[in-house]
Motif scaffolding. Structure first.
Motif, PDB file in Angstrom:
ATOM      1  N   GLU A  30      54.525  33.541  59.500  1.00  0.00           N
ATOM      2  CA  GLU A  30      54.246  35.090  59.505  1.00  0.00           C
ATOM      3  C   GLU A  30      53.270  35.010  58.935  1.00  0.00           C
ATOM      4  O   GLU A  30      52.429  34.884  57.756  1.00  0.00           O
ATOM      5  CB  GLU A  30      55.481  35.585  58.640  1.00  0.00           C
ATOM      6  N   ASP A  31      53.050  35.932  59.171  1.00  0.00           N
ATOM      7  CA  ASP A  31      51.829  37.027  57.905  1.00  0.00           C
ATOM      8  C   ASP A  31      52.205  36.789  56.279  1.00  0.00           C
ATOM      9  O   ASP A  31      52.992  36.565  55.964  1.00  0.00           O
ATOM     10  CB  ASP A  31      51.149  37.869  58.496  1.00  0.00           C
ATOM     11  N   LEU A  32      51.402  36.682  55.523  1.00  0.00           N
ATOM     12  CA  LEU A  32      51.344  36.596  54.160  1.00  0.00           C
ATOM     13  C   LEU A  32      51.314  37.579  53.606  1.00  0.00           C
ATOM     14  O   LEU A  32      51.100  38.610  54.255  1.00  0.00           O
ATOM     15  CB  LEU A  32      50.083  36.071  53.811  1.00  0.00           C
ATOM     16  N   PRO A  33      52.390  37.755  52.497  1.00  0.00           N
ATOM     17  CA  PRO A  33      53.148  39.512  52.182  1.00  0.00           C
ATOM     18  C   PRO A  33      51.631  39.936  51.112  1.00  0.00           C
ATOM     19  O   PRO A  33      50.387  39.413  50.808  1.00  0.00           O
ATOM     20  CB  PRO A  33      54.062  38.564  51.241  1.00  0.00           C
ATOM     21  N   VAL A  34      51.710  41.744  51.593  1.00  0.00           N
ATOM     22  CA  VAL A  34      50.346  42.265  51.106  1.00  0.00           C
ATOM     23  C   VAL A  34      50.765  42.461  49.642  1.00  0.00           C
ATOM     24  O   VAL A  34      52.022  42.973  49.537  1.00  0.00           O
ATOM     25  CB  VAL A  34      49.652  42.803  51.716  1.00  0.00           C
ATOM     26  N   SER A  35      50.369  42.897  48.979  1.00  0.00           N
ATOM     27  CA  SER A  35      50.920  43.750  47.722  1.00  0.00           C
ATOM     28  C   SER A  35      50.436  44.398  47.414  1.00  0.00           C
ATOM     29  O   SER A  35      48.864  44.433  46.629  1.00  0.00           O
ATOM     30  CB  SER A  35      51.204  42.264  46.979  1.00  0.00           C
ATOM     31  N   ARG A  36      50.542  45.472  46.071  1.00  0.00           N
ATOM     32  CA  ARG A  36      49.618  46.153  45.630  1.00  0.00           C
ATOM     33  C   ARG A  36      49.507  46.220  44.629  1.00  0.00           C
ATOM     34  O   ARG A  36      48.725  47.012  43.151  1.00  0.00           O
ATOM     35  CB  ARG A  36      49.958  47.803  46.050  1.00  0.00           C
ATOM     36  N   PHE A  37      49.870  45.019  43.834  1.00  0.00           N
ATOM     37  CA  PHE A  37      50.362  44.659  42.387  1.00  0.00           C
ATOM     38  C   PHE A  37      48.593  44.457  41.450  1.00  0.00           C
ATOM     39  O   PHE A  37      48.139  45.007  40.624  1.00  0.00           O
ATOM     40  CB  PHE A  37      51.574  43.355  42.485  1.00  0.00           C
ATOM     41  N   PRO A  38      48.093  43.463  42.485  1.00  0.00           N
ATOM     42  CA  PRO A  38      46.546  43.053  42.001  1.00  0.00           C
ATOM     43  C   PRO A  38      45.566  44.693  41.461  1.00  0.00           C
ATOM     44  O   PRO A  38      45.637  44.487  40.951  1.00  0.00           O
ATOM     45  CB  PRO A  38      46.037  43.279  42.943  1.00  0.00           C
ATOM     46  N   VAL A  39      45.475  45.647  42.476  1.00  0.00           N
ATOM     47  CA  VAL A  39      45.204  47.403  42.444  1.00  0.00           C
ATOM     48  C   VAL A  39      46.022  47.329  40.911  1.00  0.00           C
ATOM     49  O   VAL A  39      44.983  48.282  39.501  1.00  0.00           O
ATOM     50  CB  VAL A  39      45.427  47.765  43.171  1.00  0.00           C
ATOM     51  N   LEU A  40      46.961  48.177  40.909  1.00  0.00           N
ATOM     52  CA  LEU A  40      47.616  48.104  39.679  1.00  0.00           C
ATOM     53  C   LEU A  40      47.358  47.642  38.534  1.00  0.00           C
ATOM     54  O   LEU A  40      47.620  48.372  37.339  1.00  0.00           O
ATOM     55  CB  LEU A  40      49.568  48.576  39.950  1.00  0.00           C
ATOM     56  N   LEU A  41      47.686  46.366  38.893  1.00  0.00           N
ATOM     57  CA  LEU A  41      47.169  45.569  36.886  1.00  0.00           C
ATOM     58  C   LEU A  41      45.604  45.618  36.621  1.00  0.00           C
ATOM     59  O   LEU A  41      45.674  46.229  35.473  1.00  0.00           O
ATOM     60  CB  LEU A  41      47.750  44.141  37.356  1.00  0.00           C
ATOM     61  N   GLY A  42      45.180  46.039  38.125  1.00  0.00           N
ATOM     62  CA  GLY A  42      43.265  46.801  37.272  1.00  0.00           C
ATOM     63  C   GLY A  42      43.367  47.508  37.162  1.00  0.00           C
ATOM     64  O   GLY A  42      42.405  48.049  36.417  1.00  0.00           O
ATOM     65  N   LEU A  43      43.922  49.166  37.485  1.00  0.00           N
ATOM     66  CA  LEU A  43      43.977  50.111  36.901  1.00  0.00           C
ATOM     67  C   LEU A  43      44.471  50.079  35.502  1.00  0.00           C
ATOM     68  O   LEU A  43      43.527  50.309  34.165  1.00  0.00           O
ATOM     69  CB  LEU A  43      44.504  51.062  37.527  1.00  0.00           C
ATOM     70  N   ALA A  44      45.831  49.696  35.431  1.00  0.00           N
ATOM     71  CA  ALA A  44      46.074  49.511  33.968  1.00  0.00           C
ATOM     72  C   ALA A  44      45.766  48.143  33.165  1.00  0.00           C
ATOM     73  O   ALA A  44      44.682  48.768  31.608  1.00  0.00           O
ATOM     74  CB  ALA A  44      47.440  48.635  33.701  1.00  0.00           C
ATOM     75  N   VAL A  45      44.725  47.390  32.894  1.00  0.00           N
ATOM     76  CA  VAL A  45      43.718  46.698  32.440  1.00  0.00           C
ATOM     77  C   VAL A  45      43.146  47.453  32.123  1.00  0.00           C
ATOM     78  O   VAL A  45      42.155  47.539  31.162  1.00  0.00           O
ATOM     79  CB  VAL A  45      43.267  45.430  33.050  1.00  0.00           C
ATOM     80  N   GLY A  46      41.689  48.216  33.101  1.00  0.00           N
ATOM     81  CA  GLY A  46      41.123  48.948  32.788  1.00  0.00           C
ATOM     82  C   GLY A  46      41.236  50.419  30.850  1.00  0.00           C
ATOM     83  O   GLY A  46      40.445  50.461  30.751  1.00  0.00           O
ATOM     84  N   VAL A  47      42.727  50.492  31.845  1.00  0.00           N
ATOM     85  CA  VAL A  47      42.908  51.675  30.958  1.00  0.00           C
ATOM     86  C   VAL A  47      43.205  51.386  29.183  1.00  0.00           C
ATOM     87  O   VAL A  47      42.537  52.345  28.382  1.00  0.00           O
ATOM     88  CB  VAL A  47      44.704  52.401  31.636  1.00  0.00           C
ATOM     89  N   VAL A  48      43.969  50.256  29.457  1.00  0.00           N
ATOM     90  CA  VAL A  48      43.434  49.788  27.786  1.00  0.00           C
ATOM     91  C   VAL A  48      42.207  49.480  27.444  1.00  0.00           C
ATOM     92  O   VAL A  48      42.083  49.408  26.229  1.00  0.00           O
ATOM     93  CB  VAL A  48      44.623  48.398  28.529  1.00  0.00           C
ATOM     94  N   ALA A  49      41.000  49.183  27.981  1.00  0.00           N
ATOM     95  CA  ALA A  49      40.257  48.510  28.206  1.00  0.00           C
ATOM     96  C   ALA A  49      39.219  49.748  27.335  1.00  0.00           C
ATOM     97  O   ALA A  49      38.378  49.544  26.212  1.00  0.00           O
ATOM     98  CB  ALA A  49      39.064  47.578  29.141  1.00  0.00           C
ATOM     99  N   LEU A  50      39.731  51.472  28.120  1.00  0.00           N
ATOM    100  CA  LEU A  50      38.727  52.369  28.191  1.00  0.00           C
ATOM    101  C   LEU A  50      39.354  52.204  26.522  1.00  0.00           C
ATOM    102  O   LEU A  50      38.659  52.602  25.884  1.00  0.00           O
ATOM    103  CB  LEU A  50      38.881  53.178  28.782  1.00  0.00           C
ATOM    104  N   LEU A  51      40.823  52.603  26.350  1.00  0.00           N
ATOM    105  CA  LEU A  51      41.167  53.056  25.178  1.00  0.00           C
ATOM    106  C   LEU A  51      41.241  52.210  23.644  1.00  0.00           C
ATOM    107  O   LEU A  51      40.847  52.764  23.002  1.00  0.00           O
ATOM    108  CB  LEU A  51      42.852  52.371  25.291  1.00  0.00           C
ATOM    109  N   MET A  52      40.462  50.551  24.636  1.00  0.00           N
ATOM    110  CA  MET A  52      40.461  50.324  22.696  1.00  0.00           C
ATOM    111  C   MET A  52      38.809  50.395  22.396  1.00  0.00           C
ATOM    112  O   MET A  52      38.276  50.389  21.826  1.00  0.00           O
ATOM    113  CB  MET A  52      40.012  48.825  23.234  1.00  0.00           C
TER     114      MET A  52
END
Lengths: 135, 103
Positions: A103-125
């Motif tokens: 089958e096709d490999l599963p797609v996921s929105r996890f990388p986007v969510l993780l990227g946004l979360a890390v961005g927010v934490v970095a900005l806060l720091m």
């Protein structure tokens, strides 16, 4: 929809502990594909470990920050690391199964969510360090 | 006898190095935990949490060592889900200890 996702998650978790069931399905893919999948899994584990390490570091390297904010940042990073590790094994097993079934490999929105979360934490720091906010 | 298969993409070697890098990431987290324990003043809880972090790092080293030994064959077998669960368990253990160490 939610019930189906839950059932899928339970089936995945059962697969973690039953390697022979994974081998029953479909055909064995080229071993190089499996090794590439394994390296992706390890890369996600490193990301998880980096987040955990970041959680340790926040507590030590932001000593002038108020305790609530420091705790919140550290716990966010530690929890992010735990989620990242769990997601790593789930994604690994789903990719392995998809390759066996052709089958096709599963797609996921996890990388986007993780990227946004890390961005927010970095900005806060940055704000915490630059403005001395929360001190 | 079976002829060793040449892998032009050096897949087993790259996978071996990926395991090494990940073990190294565990070592970095463990050293940060050690620093944290010194920082916190060597109380019983931080020392216990540090021991568990170091233990999970050693467990990861054991898992990766076993896997690396299997990668030496010309056609390496699939990573067992049990080894993958063990590796993830080490990361989760380190995260839990990190939460326990927070002041």
């Amino acid at each position: 929809m939610t019930g189906g996702r839950l059932a899928g998650a339970v089936a995945s978790v059962r697969l973690w502990f039953a390697p022979e069931r994974l081998r029953e399905e479909g055909d064995t893919p080229d071993y190089r594909f499996s090794l590439a999948n394994e390296r992706t899994f390890l890369a996600w584990l490193r990301t998880a470990m980096a987040l955990v390490g970041g959680g340790f570091a926040v507590d030590q390297f932001l000593p002038d920050t108020g305790r609530p904010l420091r705790l919140a940042l550290a716990l966010t990073l530690l929890a992010g690391g735990a989620v990242c590790a769990l997601r790593a094994i789930n994604h690994w097993i789903r990719c392995e199964r998809a390759m066996r079934r052709g089958e096709d490999l599963p797609v996921s929105r996890f990388p986007v969510l993780l990227g946004l979360a890390v961005g927010v934490v970095a900005l806060l720091m940055v704000i915490v360090v630059a403005v001395g906010w929360g001190g | 006898m079976t002829e060793p298969v040449r892998d032009p993409g050096l897949q087993p070697e790259r996978t071996r190095l990926a395991w090494r890098r990940t073990t190294l990431a565990c070592a970095v987290a463990a050293s940060l935990a050690g620093r944290q324990t010194l920082h916190a003043g060597l109380g019983p809880l931080p020392v216990l949490a540090l021991s568990l972090v170091v233990l999970s790092g050693l467990a990861f080293l054991a898992v990766s060592h076993r896997r690396i030994r299997h990668l030496h064959t010309p056609r390496p077998p699939l990573l067992t889900p049990r080894a993958a669960v063990a590796a993830v368990g080490c990361v989760l253990g380190a995260a839990a200890c990190g939460a326990a160490m927070l002041r």
